[in-house]
Design a protein around this motif. Structure first.
Motif, PDB file in Angstrom:
ATOM      1  N   ASN A  42       0.794  -1.227   0.000  1.00 36.30           N
ATOM      2  CA  ASN A  42       0.000   0.000   0.000  1.00 36.30           C
ATOM      3  C   ASN A  42       0.831   1.284   0.000  1.00 36.30           C
ATOM      4  O   ASN A  42       0.277   2.373   0.035  1.00 36.30           O
ATOM      5  CB  ASN A  42      -1.005   0.022   1.171  1.00 36.30           C
ATOM      6  N   ASN A  43       2.159   1.172  -0.059  1.00 41.09           N
ATOM      7  CA  ASN A  43       2.983   2.376  -0.214  1.00 41.09           C
ATOM      8  C   ASN A  43       3.525   2.482  -1.637  1.00 41.09           C
ATOM      9  O   ASN A  43       4.408   3.288  -1.908  1.00 41.09           O
ATOM     10  CB  ASN A  43       4.141   2.364   0.787  1.00 41.09           C
ATOM     11  N   THR A  44       2.991   1.656  -2.558  1.00 39.46           N
ATOM     12  CA  THR A  44       3.370   1.720  -3.968  1.00 39.46           C
ATOM     13  C   THR A  44       2.122   2.019  -4.797  1.00 39.46           C
ATOM     14  O   THR A  44       0.991   1.827  -4.322  1.00 39.46           O
ATOM     15  CB  THR A  44       3.986   0.391  -4.431  1.00 39.46           C
ATOM     16  N   PRO A  45       2.276   2.491  -6.040  1.00 37.58           N
ATOM     17  CA  PRO A  45       1.098   2.772  -6.878  1.00 37.58           C
ATOM     18  C   PRO A  45       0.238   1.527  -7.090  1.00 37.58           C
ATOM     19  O   PRO A  45       0.755   0.444  -7.389  1.00 37.58           O
ATOM     20  CB  PRO A  45       1.721   3.251  -8.201  1.00 37.58           C
ATOM     21  N   ILE A  46      -1.062   1.676  -6.896  1.00 38.59           N
ATOM     22  CA  ILE A  46      -2.014   0.576  -7.089  1.00 38.59           C
ATOM     23  C   ILE A  46      -2.856   0.933  -8.310  1.00 38.59           C
ATOM     24  O   ILE A  46      -3.825   1.688  -8.210  1.00 38.59           O
ATOM     25  CB  ILE A  46      -2.893   0.371  -5.834  1.00 38.59           C
ATOM     26  N   LYS A  47      -2.462   0.406  -9.460  1.00 41.89           N
ATOM     27  CA  LYS A  47      -3.121   0.782 -10.710  1.00 41.89           C
ATOM     28  C   LYS A  47      -3.581  -0.462 -11.456  1.00 41.89           C
ATOM     29  O   LYS A  47      -2.884  -1.477 -11.488  1.00 41.89           O
ATOM     30  CB  LYS A  47      -2.172   1.604 -11.586  1.00 41.89           C
ATOM     31  N   ILE A  48      -4.763  -0.361 -12.058  1.00 37.35           N
ATOM     32  CA  ILE A  48      -5.313  -1.407 -12.912  1.00 37.35           C
ATOM     33  C   ILE A  48      -5.641  -0.774 -14.259  1.00 37.35           C
ATOM     34  O   ILE A  48      -6.244   0.305 -14.311  1.00 37.35           O
ATOM     35  CB  ILE A  48      -6.569  -2.036 -12.278  1.00 37.35           C
ATOM     36  N   SER A  49      -5.221  -1.413 -15.337  1.00 36.55           N
ATOM     37  CA  SER A  49      -5.473  -0.878 -16.674  1.00 36.55           C
ATOM     38  C   SER A  49      -6.321  -1.854 -17.474  1.00 36.55           C
ATOM     39  O   SER A  49      -6.380  -3.054 -17.170  1.00 36.55           O
ATOM     40  CB  SER A  49      -4.157  -0.598 -17.402  1.00 36.55           C
ATOM     41  N   ALA A  50      -6.978  -1.332 -18.504  1.00 31.28           N
ATOM     42  CA  ALA A  50      -7.850  -2.163 -19.341  1.00 31.28           C
ATOM     43  C   ALA A  50      -7.884  -1.606 -20.752  1.00 31.28           C
ATOM     44  O   ALA A  50      -7.673  -0.403 -20.974  1.00 31.28           O
ATOM     45  CB  ALA A  50      -9.259  -2.216 -18.750  1.00 31.28           C
ATOM     46  N   GLN A  51      -8.138  -2.499 -21.702  1.00 29.37           N
ATOM     47  CA  GLN A  51      -8.360  -2.110 -23.094  1.00 29.37           C
ATOM     48  C   GLN A  51      -9.687  -2.691 -23.556  1.00 29.37           C
ATOM     49  O   GLN A  51     -10.011  -3.842 -23.250  1.00 29.37           O
ATOM     50  CB  GLN A  51      -7.244  -2.630 -23.995  1.00 29.37           C
ATOM     51  N   TYR A  52     -10.437  -1.881 -24.314  1.00 31.03           N
ATOM     52  CA  TYR A  52     -11.708  -2.341 -24.872  1.00 31.03           C
ATOM     53  C   TYR A  52     -11.659  -2.187 -26.388  1.00 31.03           C
ATOM     54  O   TYR A  52     -11.282  -1.130 -26.908  1.00 31.03           O
ATOM     55  CB  TYR A  52     -12.871  -1.539 -24.289  1.00 31.03           C
ATOM     56  N   PHE A  53     -12.047  -3.265 -27.095  1.00 30.66           N
ATOM     57  CA  PHE A  53     -12.004  -3.285 -28.550  1.00 30.66           C
ATOM     58  C   PHE A  53     -13.419  -3.425 -29.107  1.00 30.66           C
ATOM     59  O   PHE A  53     -14.282  -4.077 -28.490  1.00 30.66           O
ATOM     60  CB  PHE A  53     -11.140  -4.448 -29.054  1.00 30.66           C
ATOM     61  N   ASP A  54     -13.649  -2.828 -30.276  1.00 28.92           N
ATOM     62  CA  ASP A  54     -14.944  -3.002 -30.929  1.00 28.92           C
ATOM     63  C   ASP A  54     -14.998  -4.383 -31.590  1.00 28.92           C
ATOM     64  O   ASP A  54     -14.084  -5.201 -31.444  1.00 28.92           O
ATOM     65  CB  ASP A  54     -15.215  -1.880 -31.926  1.00 28.92           C
ATOM     66  N   LYS A  55     -16.060  -4.647 -32.343  1.00 28.62           N
ATOM     67  CA  LYS A  55     -16.245  -5.978 -32.911  1.00 28.62           C
ATOM     68  C   LYS A  55     -15.193  -6.318 -33.967  1.00 28.62           C
ATOM     69  O   LYS A  55     -15.015  -7.494 -34.307  1.00 28.62           O
ATOM     70  CB  LYS A  55     -17.651  -6.098 -33.495  1.00 28.62           C
ATOM     71  N   ASN A  56     -14.524  -5.300 -34.488  1.00 24.63           N
ATOM     72  CA  ASN A  56     -13.438  -5.529 -35.441  1.00 24.63           C
ATOM     73  C   ASN A  56     -12.074  -5.577 -34.754  1.00 24.63           C
ATOM     74  O   ASN A  56     -11.045  -5.534 -35.417  1.00 24.63           O
ATOM     75  CB  ASN A  56     -13.439  -4.437 -36.511  1.00 24.63           C
ATOM     76  N   TYR A  57     -12.089  -5.629 -33.411  1.00 23.05           N
ATOM     77  CA  TYR A  57     -10.876  -5.657 -32.597  1.00 23.05           C
ATOM     78  C   TYR A  57      -9.992  -4.439 -32.840  1.00 23.05           C
ATOM     79  O   TYR A  57      -8.780  -4.523 -32.906  1.00 23.05           O
ATOM     80  CB  TYR A  57     -10.093  -6.957 -32.821  1.00 23.05           C
ATOM     81  N   VAL A  58     -10.665  -3.295 -32.963  1.00 22.97           N
ATOM     82  CA  VAL A  58      -9.982  -2.005 -33.016  1.00 22.97           C
ATOM     83  C   VAL A  58     -10.240  -1.294 -31.692  1.00 22.97           C
ATOM     84  O   VAL A  58     -11.390  -1.250 -31.226  1.00 22.97           O
ATOM     85  CB  VAL A  58     -10.483  -1.147 -34.203  1.00 22.97           C
ATOM     86  N   PHE A  59      -9.193  -0.759 -31.084  1.00 27.63           N
ATOM     87  CA  PHE A  59      -9.348  -0.104 -29.776  1.00 27.63           C
ATOM     88  C   PHE A  59     -10.384   1.014 -29.866  1.00 27.63           C
ATOM     89  O   PHE A  59     -10.326   1.871 -30.755  1.00 27.63           O
ATOM     90  CB  PHE A  59      -8.012   0.460 -29.310  1.00 27.63           C
ATOM     91  N   ASP A  60     -11.342   0.998 -28.947  1.00 28.49           N
ATOM     92  CA  ASP A  60     -12.449   1.958 -28.942  1.00 28.49           C
ATOM     93  C   ASP A  60     -12.229   2.974 -27.823  1.00 28.49           C
ATOM     94  O   ASP A  60     -12.493   2.691 -26.655  1.00 28.49           O
ATOM     95  CB  ASP A  60     -13.767   1.212 -28.734  1.00 28.49           C
ATOM     96  N   ASN A  61     -11.754   4.168 -28.182  1.00 23.34           N
ATOM     97  CA  ASN A  61     -11.511   5.199 -27.169  1.00 23.34           C
ATOM     98  C   ASN A  61     -12.771   5.968 -26.804  1.00 23.34           C
ATOM     99  O   ASN A  61     -12.732   6.858 -25.961  1.00 23.34           O
ATOM    100  CB  ASN A  61     -10.413   6.157 -27.629  1.00 23.34           C
TER     101      ASN A  61
END
Length: 677
Positions: A512-531
């Protein structure tokens, strides 16, 4: 103003006078006073217009009084609370803010620091780390070449960064530490440091190193114990005395089951210890069933290979082996990823075996690469290489969506060496790093990932990236950014797992004295990143059932959330995409360890040495008023009068335009009033 300009102005005045006289003296029908009024107004208009055409320049000089700066830097870490000094610190800071004599003499500004450095908005004394060296460095940059004595309000206990005592030697102004805490020595046993691997392999043993320290005058006996749940897995007796104040214990523990294994290390406290928090420390090891084995095939000895080894093995889940082409052919099936460093014709058998086994590859090309061979042995990419060399730099493709990648400052990294020529890729691919020369994109990829025929491959066109790792350390005082970048690339290439539309990246445990980060990527149906997607994470404390929902913020080609506000405990999480029936769940643990609770007193000696090195003085908080008197009495902190000279063209003088408009308007109203129009 030059002589030539003065002559032009005189000539403009004569011309304006002549034209106004011709219009209202020679040809005018008006008589008397009205005639002279029109003459004067027309002269003003003509002369002003000619002045604007000439556009003479005037020198403008302004004088300002500049007070000496007085930055006040406040330690906002938890250790101030732990030493019961928060009220003293706030009281002293308020007295500085209300001291009219101090404000009259100095330009006072307040800053606070913990892990980072910033303006002092409000002090909470809850920062989990202290980086004094960074605070002094940032202040030095802000007030470089200025007369700015610096008040440093701290206990002197640092948990991050380089040694501030040595970095203060380059500080350009006097430092006046105000010491929060005392210098009394208390009897104390402490787990100074505990080192272990983050990962271990099933049915193996993993090493643990513990450094124990003692502060006291009497000889004492205690016991060091490591427990896992209710079971004791290690125990040993320890003895200390006034002359023997530290011990290092090395031992191994068994990795007997897969998953996260949590342990508690404890040195049994003495009856009269003041701080017993530093007698315990939790640690954890994730036991995995199999390592990711990486093989580098190379016939060259190159610093790049050393940088790769350090970066890849910084994660204990991975092994790294180097073999020449003749040795590698028979063992390729033992590895999940094959790296080919500057291949030439001696790699023919390696490529043949890779094709049979359908192994994933990462090819590094450079000045020793045989592109004629490489163009023939595979059909995924082609380079029209020449005998000329080129130095190229990298810039991150922010639209890269194959996996989450953070810009670690690629555009500022040293150039890589490659053969001049266009690199074209003929299979499905994404460019991660674009190639630039002198800041201009060449249209060629420097690093690209490819997916075809159930394989994942990558091409890295440039040698000398060992300098990137060295540059990263010089900039960040750590190799972590570069190592994480290589680690993410290896993680992607070493797996053939089919990509889902929602990919979540999280550790199984955090301190708990270090950065606690979770990341994720979401892709559309064509597997292109959807921002355009909106992601949120629901985090539930398994012990208390308290559930909290956090939005995930978009960062280039991935979403991220910072969970540092969560207390230690066991958590489950679910990442959802709003408006879609897509989710991903998992678990993680936050281990309780507050490094700021480990201190018993202020680091008085070090702060006094810092003050001496910068010709300042150190004061305890109860004598801080003496510091104010010292600053007010010091004649070297004086106001400075500064002169600023500006060259202003007449065309910027708006009053002249107003004069022209006023003169023309006056003439029109006079004519209208007298019935002349």
């Amino acid at each position: 103003m030059s002589t030539e300009t003065i002559i032009y102005i005189i000539f403009a005045g004569l011309v304006s006078l002549a034209l106004a006289g011709f219009m209202y003296g020679f040809r005018s029908k008006q008589k008397g006073t009205l005639r002279w009024v029109f003459f004067a107004l027309r002269f003003v208009v003509l002369f002003a217009i000619l002045l604007l055409i000439i556009n003479p320049k005037f020198k403008s000089e302004t004088y300002t009084i500049e007070k000496p700066k007085l930055p006040i830097i406040v330690d906002n870490s938890y250790s101030i609370n732990e030493l019961s000094q928060s009220e003293n610190a706030l009281e002293f800071i308020n007295s500085l803010k209300e001291n009219e004599d101090l404000i009259e003499k100095f330009d006072v500004s307040f800053y606070s620091f913990g892990s980072d450095f910033g303006n002092e908005d409000s002090l909470s004394f809850d920062e989990k780390n202290t980086n004094i060296s960074r605070a002094l460095s940032e202040a030095n940059e802000l007030f470089r070449n200025q007369n700015a004595p610096t008040i440093l309000i701290t206990d002197g206990n640092q948990t991050l960064g380089s040694d501030y005592e040595f970095s203060s030697a380059t500080y350009g102004n006097k430092i006046y530490p105000v010491i929060l805490g005392d210098s009394l020595k208390y009897t104390d046993l402490k787990i100074e440091q505990l080192n272990t691997n983050r990962y271990a392999f099933l049915k193996n043993q993993f090493p643990v190193e513990v450094i124990l320290t003692y502060s006291g005058l009497e000889a004492i006996n205690s016991e060091f114990i490591v427990t896992q749940g209710a079971a004791t897995v290690y125990r040993t007796s320890v003895n200390f005395s006034e002359n023997e104040t530290s011990k290092t214990i090395n031992f191994t523990l068994n990795a007997s089951s897969v998953g996260l294994q949590k342990y508690t290390a404890q040195i049994v406290p003495l009856a009269n210890e003041k701080n017993k928090t530093n007698n315990n420390k939790q640690f954890a090891v994730e036991v995995i069933d199999q390592a990711t084995n990486v093989l580098v095939v190379s016939k060259l000895v190159h610093p790049d290979l050393g940088a790769l080894k350090k970066a890849i093995t910084s994660n204990e889940q991975r092994t790294f082996t180097v073999k020449n082409p003749s040795e590698a052919t028979s063992v390729l099936n033992d590895y999940q990823l094959i790296m080919l460093y500057q291949p030439d014709r001696s790699f023919a058998s390696v490529y043949s075996e890779i094709s049979k086994l359908n192994k994933n590859t990462l090819v590094f090309s450079g000045l020793q690469t045989d592109w004629n061979f490489l163009n023939k042995i595979q059909k995924s990419y082609l380079k029209e290489a020449s005998s000329q060399n080129d130095d190229v730099q990298a810039v991150l493709n922010t639209n890269y969506g194959t996996f989450a990648i953070e810009d670690i400052g690629f555009s500022n990294y040293p150039p890589l060496h490659t053969e001049f020529g266009a690199l074209s890729i003929s299979v499905t691919h994404e460019v991660m790093l674009k190639q630039t020369v002198n800041g201009i994109e060449t249209g060629n990829p420097l690093l690209a990932t490819l997916e075809a025929n159930g394989r994942r491959d990558a091409i890295w066109d440039g040698e000398g990236f060992w300098r990137w790792r060295a540059h990263n350390f010089m900039e960040q005082e750590s190799f972590q950014n570069f190592d994480d970048f290589i680690g993410n690339l290896v993680q992607y290439l070493a797996s053939n797992k089919r990509r889902g539309r929602l990919e979540v990246s999280a550790e199984t445990f955090y301190y708990n004295n270090t950065p606690i980060k979770i990341s994720a990527q979401y892709f559309d149906k064509n597997y292109v990143f959807d921002n355009r997607a909106s992601l949120e994470i629901s985090v539930k404390n398994i012990e208390t059932n308290v559930q909290t929902v956090f939005p995930m913020l978009l960062k280039n080609n991935y979403f991220e959330v910072d969970l540092n506000s969560l207390p230690a405990g066991e958590y489950s999480y679910t990442v959802n995409v709003r408006g879609e029936e897509i989710a991903s769940s998992g678990n993680f643990s936050i281990l309780d360890f507050n490094v700021e609770q480990q201190f018993l007193n202020a680091n008085v000696e070090k702060l006094q040495r810092v003050a001496a090195k910068t010709n300042g003085n150190a004061y305890f908080i109860n004598e801080a008023n003496k510091l104010v008197d010292t600053l007010l009495a010091d004649e070297s902190f004086k106001n400075v009068e500064k002169a600023e000279q500006k060259v202003v063209p007449l065309i910027d003088w708006k009053y002249l335009l107003a004069l022209i408009v006023l003169a023309l308007s006056a003439e029109w109203f006079i004519r209208k009033y007298n019935g002349l129009i």
